[in-house]
Write an enzyme that holds these catalytic residues in place. Sequence first.
Site, PDB file in Angstrom:
ATOM      1  N   ASP A  93      -4.163  11.459  23.104  1.00 44.93           N
ATOM      2  CA  ASP A  93      -3.361  11.424  22.425  1.00 44.93           C
ATOM      3  C   ASP A  93      -3.661  12.135  21.429  1.00 44.93           C
ATOM      4  O   ASP A  93      -1.738  12.340  20.476  1.00 44.93           O
ATOM      5  CB  ASP A  93      -2.985   9.356  22.175  1.00 44.93           C
ATOM      6  CG  ASP A  93      -2.244   9.076  23.479  1.00 44.93           C
ATOM      7  OD1 ASP A  93      -2.567  10.016  24.673  1.00 44.93           O
ATOM      8  OD2 ASP A  93      -2.535   8.173  23.299  1.00 44.93           O
ATOM      9  N   ASP A 118       0.956  -1.653   0.232  1.00 43.45           N
ATOM     10  CA  ASP A 118      -0.429   0.072  -0.026  1.00 43.45           C
ATOM     11  C   ASP A 118       0.468   1.030   0.436  1.00 43.45           C
ATOM     12  O   ASP A 118       0.433   2.054  -0.505  1.00 43.45           O
ATOM     13  CB  ASP A 118      -1.110  -0.109   1.227  1.00 43.45           C
ATOM     14  CG  ASP A 118      -2.326  -1.027   1.413  1.00 43.45           C
ATOM     15  OD1 ASP A 118      -1.675  -1.617   0.403  1.00 43.45           O
ATOM     16  OD2 ASP A 118      -2.365  -0.975   1.958  1.00 43.45           O
ATOM     17  N   GLY A 119       1.992   1.348   0.787  1.00 38.87           N
ATOM     18  CA  GLY A 119       2.618   2.442   0.676  1.00 38.87           C
ATOM     19  C   GLY A 119       3.442   2.346  -1.039  1.00 38.87           C
ATOM     20  O   GLY A 119       3.540   3.814  -1.097  1.00 38.87           O
ATOM     21  N   ASN A 171      -4.152   8.894   2.469  1.00 33.87           N
ATOM     22  CA  ASN A 171      -4.944   8.236   3.786  1.00 33.87           C
ATOM     23  C   ASN A 171      -5.923   9.024   4.942  1.00 33.87           C
ATOM     24  O   ASN A 171      -6.862   9.869   5.121  1.00 33.87           O
ATOM     25  CB  ASN A 171      -4.035   7.487   4.302  1.00 33.87           C
ATOM     26  CG  ASN A 171      -3.629   5.987   3.846  1.00 33.87           C
ATOM     27  OD1 ASN A 171      -5.027   6.093   2.454  1.00 33.87           O
ATOM     28  ND2 ASN A 171      -2.959   4.715   4.729  1.00 33.87           N
TER      29      ASN A 171
END
Length: 483
Positions: free
Chosen positions: A353, A215-216, A323
């Site tokens: 966070d 996917d990268g 994304n």
Amino acid sequence: MDNSEGGTSSEPESGTPRPSSRQPSRFSEHGEPGLRRETKQQRRRQQRRRRGDGQEQLLRETARQRLPGQREHSEACGSVSDAAESSPKRRAHFLHGPYPATNFGPKACILPNPTSVMHIQDPASQRLTWNKPPVNVLVIRKIRDESLVEPFKDLCRFLVEEKQMMVYVERRVADDGTLSKDENFGSIRNQLCTFREGYDDISNCIDLIICLGGDGTLLYASSLFQGSVPPVMAFHLGSLGFLTPFKFESYKTEVDKVFEGNAAITLRSRLKVKVVKEMFERTAAAQLQRQGQDGEQEHNGLVPHRYISSEAGKVTLQLQVLNEVVVDRGPSSYLSNVDLYLDGRLITSVQGDGVIVSTPTGSTAYAAAAGASMIHPNVPAIMVTPICPHSLSFRPIVVPAGVELMITLSPDARNTAWVSFDGRKRQEIQHGDCIKITTSCFPVPSICCHDLVYDWFESLAQCLHWNVRKRQTRLADASDTEN
């Protein structure tokens, strides 16, 4: 005579009723007593009403004429999109998000569908076609993976020798030691066109992108094209492969099908992101004092009717994200404390966070790990997901694709925040800075192996093991239920 706003009258198209400049007399020739003379104000009101009806009918006819082929929109897509992207005042606030560009690179576009409704095609009918035969192909290979060297050489040899294509690769891929040592591949290697990210602009010369890896590689391909993106064909040669539906064993057949055209595609929406520095006062005390001077009453720590201007500040970064945008607390041990605005209105503060703003494509990535729902990539939406919020009631939300989100540090935040875009370009956000996020007009046209519905659910089952469990066995005998 009544003229248009510009001061000149315009002839309406055929079929459109033209308002008459002269009103017929309300008296008959013999002066029948049942009819009365209308006032000048009533006649002018009728003229304005008829003129407005004619203009509305003309707009409807123009829209119907442009829907089947979208030729006028396609030809002017670049200039209109550029103007819309560059001018915040012209951004339309509507629920379905901006109409995506239908031209992908210099030669690819969506096959026109005459049954389109509201300028948005039925996702099941999205088919790729070519205005001209493709010539230039960009091949993106996952680096630091020796197992992809042979598939890369096979694909390049096929594209150069059999298909007579111009193949573009990144320079560091072409300079790989394994390729330079292969004498049989030397003639092909010398014909490859190389580029360097950040130095060479290839956005206007690529017709098709082929990714070899996980996917990268698709995320990297998206980052190379900040405007219109050519069609992307991704082969599953990586770890997860949620966005890479093709198997390399049949690459020749699959590539031939794409070159022939009429392939199913998924339009993966992207986020248009701006980082604006020094938009507000640097000190928290100054902001709190300004809120008190405005005389606005807070409710649960929020100012419900407080709007933020979009004119101030300096834009230091602007890019397209496939994304997600992640805002987190960075190396600090304190909770992150950021304010979230929607179309200029403060809607909530995020204490935890961090927060994830993702596309439907990104909903199966970091957002899914943070507890968000998974959204099909053709759904026009933006997802907001808190990361470990310090509140049991803070659930992920989905907002319409047409809104503009803005994230800033809260005035009473104890530390700065950090932001990253698709896992890259990580930087610090300080008091007075803000991040503006909305849906981009330039999606990533991802070519489907089968169709956009089957491919997505196949990835859910194969990659994420969605709803995988042992099947419940049926009862052997009906009498067993009585015991």
